[in-house]
Design a protein around this motif. Structure first.
Motif, PDB file in Angstrom:
ATOM      1  N   UNK A   1     -51.081  26.129  21.323  1.00 17.19           N
ATOM      2  CA  UNK A   1     -52.312  27.112  20.844  1.00 17.19           C
ATOM      3  C   UNK A   1     -53.607  26.458  21.845  1.00 17.19           C
TER       4      UNK A   1
ATOM      5  N   UNK B   1     -46.445  23.081  18.300  1.00 19.32           N
ATOM      6  CA  UNK B   1     -47.225  24.309  18.217  1.00 19.32           C
ATOM      7  C   UNK B   1     -48.605  24.145  18.392  1.00 19.32           C
TER       8      UNK B   1
ATOM      9  N   UNK C   1     -65.208  36.298  35.949  1.00 17.64           N
ATOM     10  CA  UNK C   1     -66.412  36.495  36.028  1.00 17.64           C
ATOM     11  C   UNK C   1     -67.305  35.819  37.197  1.00 17.64           C
TER      12      UNK C   1
ATOM     13  N   UNK D   1     -61.110  33.939  31.816  1.00 17.27           N
ATOM     14  CA  UNK D   1     -62.557  34.467  31.792  1.00 17.27           C
ATOM     15  C   UNK D   1     -63.559  34.004  32.548  1.00 17.27           C
TER      16      UNK D   1
ATOM     17  N   UNK E   1     -79.756  33.457  40.196  1.00 13.33           N
ATOM     18  CA  UNK E   1     -79.322  33.772  38.908  1.00 13.33           C
ATOM     19  C   UNK E   1     -77.722  33.561  38.794  1.00 13.33           C
ATOM     20  N   UNK E   2     -77.056  34.296  39.784  1.00 12.83           N
ATOM     21  CA  UNK E   2     -75.761  34.240  39.955  1.00 12.83           C
ATOM     22  C   UNK E   2     -75.185  32.713  40.320  1.00 12.83           C
TER      23      UNK E   2
ATOM     24  N   UNK F   1     -53.119  27.920  25.316  1.00 14.82           N
ATOM     25  CA  UNK F   1     -53.441  29.319  25.189  1.00 14.82           C
ATOM     26  C   UNK F   1     -54.854  29.603  25.277  1.00 14.82           C
ATOM     27  N   UNK F   2     -55.595  28.931  24.758  1.00 14.75           N
ATOM     28  CA  UNK F   2     -57.016  28.962  24.647  1.00 14.75           C
ATOM     29  C   UNK F   2     -57.637  28.475  25.881  1.00 14.75           C
TER      30      UNK F   2
ATOM     31  N   UNK G   1     -83.772  36.268  44.263  1.00 17.22           N
ATOM     32  CA  UNK G   1     -83.912  35.805  42.707  1.00 17.22           C
ATOM     33  C   UNK G   1     -82.403  36.183  42.100  1.00 17.22           C
ATOM     34  N   UNK G   2     -81.811  37.349  42.420  1.00 13.29           N
ATOM     35  CA  UNK G   2     -80.415  37.519  41.910  1.00 13.29           C
ATOM     36  C   UNK G   2     -79.525  36.562  42.251  1.00 13.29           C
TER      37      UNK G   2
ATOM     38  N   UNK H   1     -56.992  31.174  28.529  1.00 16.76           N
ATOM     39  CA  UNK H   1     -57.858  32.542  28.196  1.00 16.76           C
ATOM     40  C   UNK H   1     -59.282  32.191  28.923  1.00 16.76           C
ATOM     41  N   UNK H   2     -59.617  30.869  28.428  1.00 13.42           N
ATOM     42  CA  UNK H   2     -61.153  30.529  28.895  1.00 13.42           C
ATOM     43  C   UNK H   2     -61.210  30.658  30.397  1.00 13.42           C
TER      44      UNK H   2
ATOM     45  N   UNK I   1     -80.536  38.706  48.353  1.00 11.92           N
ATOM     46  CA  UNK I   1     -81.512  39.186  47.299  1.00 11.92           C
ATOM     47  C   UNK I   1     -81.903  37.686  46.655  1.00 11.92           C
TER      48      UNK I   1
ATOM     49  N   UNK J   1     -69.801  37.650  40.098  1.00 11.68           N
ATOM     50  CA  UNK J   1     -70.972  37.087  40.463  1.00 11.68           C
ATOM     51  C   UNK J   1     -70.815  36.308  41.982  1.00 11.68           C
TER      52      UNK J   1
END
Lengths: 55, 810
Positions: B177, B173, B192, B188, B212-213, B180-181, B208-209, B184-185, B206, B196
């Motif tokens: 768990x 179990x 994302x 994510x 950052x990305x 799954x975590x 500066x952007x 999920x991460x 561009x 970016x």
């Protein structure tokens, strides 16, 4: 374009919020039993008067 | 329409029990204008009706299960209290029971309304999928033993498992768990990182952007690689230490090179990197891992001998009986064994006579009569009066448990040792090939254009990462497991499924696997016709006994329409011999041949097939009724089918003459072996394996445990108690055994599908490589090729397996 910096920060924050919610739901065991709650609705408690003394 | 005589005859309608819906075998119990098969079922109904819980019968069809009279008082022992009660505070305790009998909506209704049946129960929560019931109860009003006894009396007998098994479940179990975590991460991060990378895909410039990305992508990619992908690091490291190369090595290599290159590009402001592809790949790989982890929570594939033995023993100390956990069994202990209990360790019978049924251990179907002073062996089931035994050997040294001391049980890897896992086999060639291509490409560019060499090498390692195999594998095999589970073959994991595809030899156990005791068509060998009165008298006599033969006789008489009970006097049950009694002044006897005055058919050419019940009326032998073992449906067809594709063997603990009809199907004498002990069966499998065969063993009882363990694939056959099977790789419901050839073919199809998708992914990799070799692989091409590759693998695995799986016959 400066607004982009704010929006990126906001979008990341929102996404992280959802991620935290997901991790929390896993850790608190919400995904452990996905069958029973659905069945439970169909046998919802009807409060019968207790007739006999238990065993 | 013409109606024949026979159709006009009375048809005896079988009455079914209102509670458990089983056919009522003996006397029917009437209550509240309803019929019940036994008083137990009636009592359950009465209890529910009295407490206004009779909606139980309306919720679902056929909810009830026959109650068990098992007494769980022993749970009040401190050993079990500590093991079972997970939480206790202010007089309220929480306990978790596994109830294998749970099967429908009504069970949920009843079990979650338990507090209506006993004031001491505070609250109950059911997990239907796992068949686990959590009960909060007041300790001063009801104790653990009473609680378990109450559940058993309702037909939900709790299965109390050992400490180790519970620890194993908990570990599973927590791993789930964790996965799954991580999943999920990774999702994510991948999502994302792609967002970016958009400006990069669209060619928006561009400064500066863009930087950052890039930095955000590094943060996301690091999380994905080092947290979500941490298992790859651990596994690869573990394999390197064992000097083994698996498919995970080139995958990790691809991930790390892609990651390192991206970090370099971002910090040196030379590019945007491939962080989106890298984290996307990890996400896909983890989905695959999650998908292959189909666990059947309600089944147990790992089971050692302890699971078969009683949890408690009743020791005799200074003439007083006391209950102890099984672990506290010592040499020299005197134990009390009651009817139908198992012998926990090798012992000597001190007092009483026993009919010892060793079918569990040896597969031999006939019970053996044992008098006091003789040895009895662990695993035997005692039938008869209460006996006292003295323990002669420790639990671990018993004849039976020695099986678990064998190499096969100690070495957890023995099944995979000499087994070529396709993925890992390919993984080795793949890794070697990939690294050589990378080196050649590097050297080529170093000579011709030194500015491009690093770009080219990195591109090669990233694009050729064998993620396709890592994705199609778990999905194809995971689907395979799911489809087979729908057809009542529960496979332990995807490795077992793959081994099923590679099997070339099948070994069957006879008793309980090919044969079935319950669907017998008895044959009468009577010297004269019996009158109705005689039938009724014999039936009335047989009803008095719980011996399996007597039960069979009663069933048979019921089917003949002989239902009346007559007054019986002078009833005597002689253990190991038979029964006698007087009905209206005439003596009736049923039992073995000698007891009823028949000539014993010993040492002649008369072949005894299974078991006979002899009858005697008024001192005169009248013949016998034979209850043959029946073969499961479709067995003959299945054996013939399998013999076309596999080498098929038969093993049995029985004597040869007990299976004459089976031998028609096994014409070659080298393909069967009788009189096998559990150890013989195991050695037989081993000898086949030594010849290079990949063996699947199909068996049932504890007597096959060694063979099931030794074989590449151990398939345990189970009839209704899916929870009670020896350790195995797969559990098959008995009624489905005739479908076994189709299930094996399905497993082979799964492996073929994987090989096909691997070929296809090589084509994709070829396209990617043609860019990569030139050092022209742009992040955009990588970002398109890799997901397309992964998704087409997913599609092939899903569509292929679902198409084939839906065509499996149930």
């Amino acid at each position: 374009m400066e607004i982009m910096y704010v929006m990126i920060a906001l979008s990341l924050l929102m996404a992280i919020g959802f991620l935290m919610a997901f991790v929390w739901s896993i850790k608190s065991g919400q995904q452990e039993d996905l069958i029973t709650p659905g069945m439970r609705i169909l046998t919802e408690e009807i409060d019968y008067p207790k007739l006999n003394k238990p065993l | 329409m013409h109606v024949t005589e026979t159709e006009e005859m009375d048809i005896i309608t079988e009455t079914t029990c209102f509670h458990c819906h089983e056919a009522c075998p003996d006397e029917i119990v009437h209550y509240d204008e309803k019929e019940f098969c036994c008083h137990g079922c009636k009592q359950v109904y009465q209890l529910l009706a009295d407490n206004s819980l009779d909606e139980y019968y309306v919720c679902d069809v056929n909810p009830g299960k026959a109650p068990s009279a098992q007494n769980f008082e022993f749970l009040n022992n401190s050993h079990f209290q500590a093991q079972l009660i997970s939480f206790s505070s202010q007089g309220v305790a929480k306990v978790n029971f596994h109830l294998p009998a749970i099967h429908c909506r009504s069970c949920l209704y009843l079990l979650e309304n338990l507090q209506k049946l006993h004031a001491g129960i505070v609250k109950t929560t059911l997990n239907f999928g796992k068949k686990d019931l959590t009960v909060w109860f007041q300790e001063d009003e009801i104790n653990l033993g009473q609680l378990a006894t109450l559940l058993a009396s309702l037909g939900y007998e709790p299965l109390i498992s050992t400490d180790e098994m519970q620890a194993e479940k908990r570990k599973q179990l927590s791993q789930q768990t964790q996965l799954f975590i991580k999943l999920g991460i990774a999702g994510f991060c991948a999502g994302n990182a792609m967002l970016f990378s958009f400006p990069e895909y669209l060619g928006i410039e561009d400064g500066s952007l863009k930087h950052l990305f890039g930095y955000l992508n590094i943060a996301l990619g690091s999380l994905a690689v080092f947290y979500s992908g941490s298992d790859y690091f651990k596994n690869v490291w573990a394999h390197i230490k064992l000097r083994k190369m698996t498919i995970e090595l080139p995958i990790l290599l691809g991930i790390l090179v892609g990651y390192g290159r991206s970090v370099y590009e971002v910090f040196s402001h030379t590019g945007a990197g491939y962080m989106d592809s890298v984290s996307g790949l990890i996400f896909f790989l983890l989905i695959g891992k999650w998908f292959q982890q189909k666990s059947f929570d309600f089944l147990s594939f790992e089971r050692n001998y302890k699971a078969y033995f009683p949890l408690v023993i009743s020791k005799l100390e200074h003439g007083v009986e006391a209950n102890y956990p099984l672990d506290e069994l010592k040499i020299g202990d005197h134990l009390i064994i009651r009817n139908q209990e198992l012998i926990p360790a090798d012992a000597i019978l001190i007092s009483g006579i026993s009919q010892m049924d060793y079918s569990f251990v040896t597969g031999e179907s006939e019970p053996i009569s044992i008098a006091s002073g003789n040895s009895i062996y662990a695993g035997g089931r005692h039938t008869g009066e209460r006996i006292e035994i003295e323990i002669k050997k420790e639990l671990k040294q018993s004849h039976l448990t020695q099986l678990w001391e064998q190499q096969a049980f100690k070495d957890p890897l023995h099944k995979t040792e000499n087994w070529e896992n396709f993925a890992n086999q390919v993984g080795w060639y793949f890794t070697v090939g990939l690294i050589s291509v990378a080196i050649i490409v590097g050297i080529f560019w170093l000579i011709n254009d030194p500015t491009r060499w690093s770009n080219a090498v990195v591109s090669v390692l990233v694009i050729a990462c064998p993620c396709a195999l890592a994705i199609s594998y778990p999905f194809a095999l995971g689907h395979g497991i799911r489809w087979l589970a729908k057809r009542n073959l529960f496979v332990k994991d995807i490795q077992a499924f793959e081994r099923m595809a590679q099997v070339d030899t099948l070994v069957f156990d006879k008793t309980g696997t090919l044969t079935l005791p319950s669907t017998q068509k008895p044959v009468e060998h009577l010297r004269r016709e019996l009158s109705t009165l005689e039938w009724e008298a014999l039936r009335s006599l047989a009803v008095q006994s719980t011996h399996p033969m007597s039960r069979q006789f009663v069933n048979y008489a019921n089917k003949q329409g002989q239902l009346a009970s007559l007054a019986l006097s002078h009833f005597v049950e002689k253990t190991g011999k038979g029964l006698e009694g007087m009905v209206s002044g005439i003596e009736f006897r049923i039992g073995n041949a000698r007891y009823t005055g028949h000539q014993t058919p010993k040492d002649n050419d008369f072949i005894r097939s299974e078991s006979q019940l002899y009858l005697q009326i008024n001192g005169i032998a009248v013949g016998y009724i034979e209850f043959p073992w029946a073969y499961r449906d479709g067995i003959e067809c299945m054996i013939h089918h399998l013999q076309g594709h596999y080498r098929v063997f038969l093993l049995s603990g029985d004597k040869k003459e007990h299976a004459v009809s089976l031998l028609d199907w096994f014409p070659d004498p080298s393909t069967y072996q009788f009189d096998c002990s559990p150890m013989d069966k195991m050695r037989f499998i081993q000898s086949l394996q030594d010849k290079g065969h990949k063996v699947a063993m199909v068996g049932d009882g504890l007597n096959d445990a060694g063979a099931l363990r030794q074989a590449q694939v151990g398939i345990a056959i189970s009839d209704d108690h899916l929870h009670f099977t020896p350790a195995s790789d797969a559990i098959l419901k008995g009624s489905q055994i005739a479908q076994l050839p189709h299930y094996l073919a399905f497993a082979r199809f799964g492996l073929k599908l994987i090989k096909f998708s691997f070929m296809l992914s090589l084509v994709y990799n070829g396209i990617g490589l043609s860019y990569a070799i030139q050092g022209n692989l742009s992040p955009l091409i990588a970002a398109i090729l890799m997901p397309v590759n992964s998704i087409s693998m997913l599609l092939i695995a899903n569509l292929g397996m679902n198409w084939k799986g839906s065509r499996l016959k149930s």
